[in-house]
Design a protein around this motif. Structure first.
Motif, PDB file in Angstrom:
ATOM      1  N   LEU A  61       5.949   9.442  34.043  1.00 45.63           N
ATOM      2  CA  LEU A  61       5.847   9.308  32.595  1.00 45.63           C
ATOM      3  C   LEU A  61       5.219  10.521  31.931  1.00 45.63           C
ATOM      4  N   PHE A  64       7.450  12.636  29.641  1.00 43.56           N
ATOM      5  CA  PHE A  64       7.860  12.163  28.324  1.00 43.56           C
ATOM      6  C   PHE A  64       6.828  12.518  27.261  1.00 43.56           C
ATOM      7  N   ARG A  80       5.653   6.447  25.072  1.00 41.38           N
ATOM      8  CA  ARG A  80       5.555   6.703  26.505  1.00 41.38           C
ATOM      9  C   ARG A  80       4.886   5.545  27.246  1.00 41.38           C
TER      10      ARG A  80
END
Length: 174
Positions: A61, A64, A80
């Motif tokens: 993640l 992002f 996110r």
């Protein structure tokens, strides 16, 4: 040729142009551009790992942007922090990737072509899903928007409220 003079601007030959200084600026600019390009490649690969149900959600993640958007024909997820359930869902599905290709566009977008096979455990059925995922990046090179064209279909704008509800349900389940 006699009597003709070439007029140069006042700055010509002045000390305002220092070759080393300008060379360093150009090198820094090129290096920054290479870094963003390299980041895009790494982040696109991280996205593929997320889709394959591999890797840890926390590290994936980081690719992002904080205010990213993920959408397909079923869900729309904003932010996110809201993508972690999607990572967990993909890990639970455990898709088998049959084909994968990354295409880097000149406009900064990356197209991810995937064909994956999902097994539905309750029914014992296998489903093959071809996808074209378009990744858009911000100026820092992070993924700002990911649009999954499952079966090469565009996300339906009419279904936007239900896709948001489905995204919320996915967050609650995973």
């Amino acid at each position: 040729a006699t009597g003709a003079m070439v007029a140069y601007p006042k700055t010509y030959g002045s000390r305002s142009f220092i070759p080393e200084k300008h060379k360093d600026l150009v090198v820094q600019s090129i290096q920054r551009e290479k870094d963003i390009t390299t980041r895009r490649k790494i982040y696109a690969r991280n996205f593929v790992q997320m889709y394959r149900g591999r890797g840890e959600a926390e590290s994936l993640l980081l690719s992002f942007d904080e205010d990213c958007i993920y959408e397909n024909c079923i869900v729309q997820i904003c932010g996110r922090s809201s993508l972690e359930p999607l990572c967990n869902f993909m890990k639970a599905l455990g898709p088998q990737t049959l084909h994968q290709k990354l295409r880097y566009g000149t406009d900064g977008r990356v197209d991810v072509l995937l064909t994956q096979q999902y097994r539905i455990p309750v029914v014992g059925l296998s489903v093959i899903v071809p996808s074209l995922v378009t990744l858009e990046f911000n100026q820092n090179g992070k993924i700002q928007k990911a649009t999954d064209h499952m079966w090469f279909e565009k996300p339906l704008t009419v279904m936007a409220p239900s896709r948001r509800i489905n995204g919320f349900l996915l967050q609650m389940a995973y």
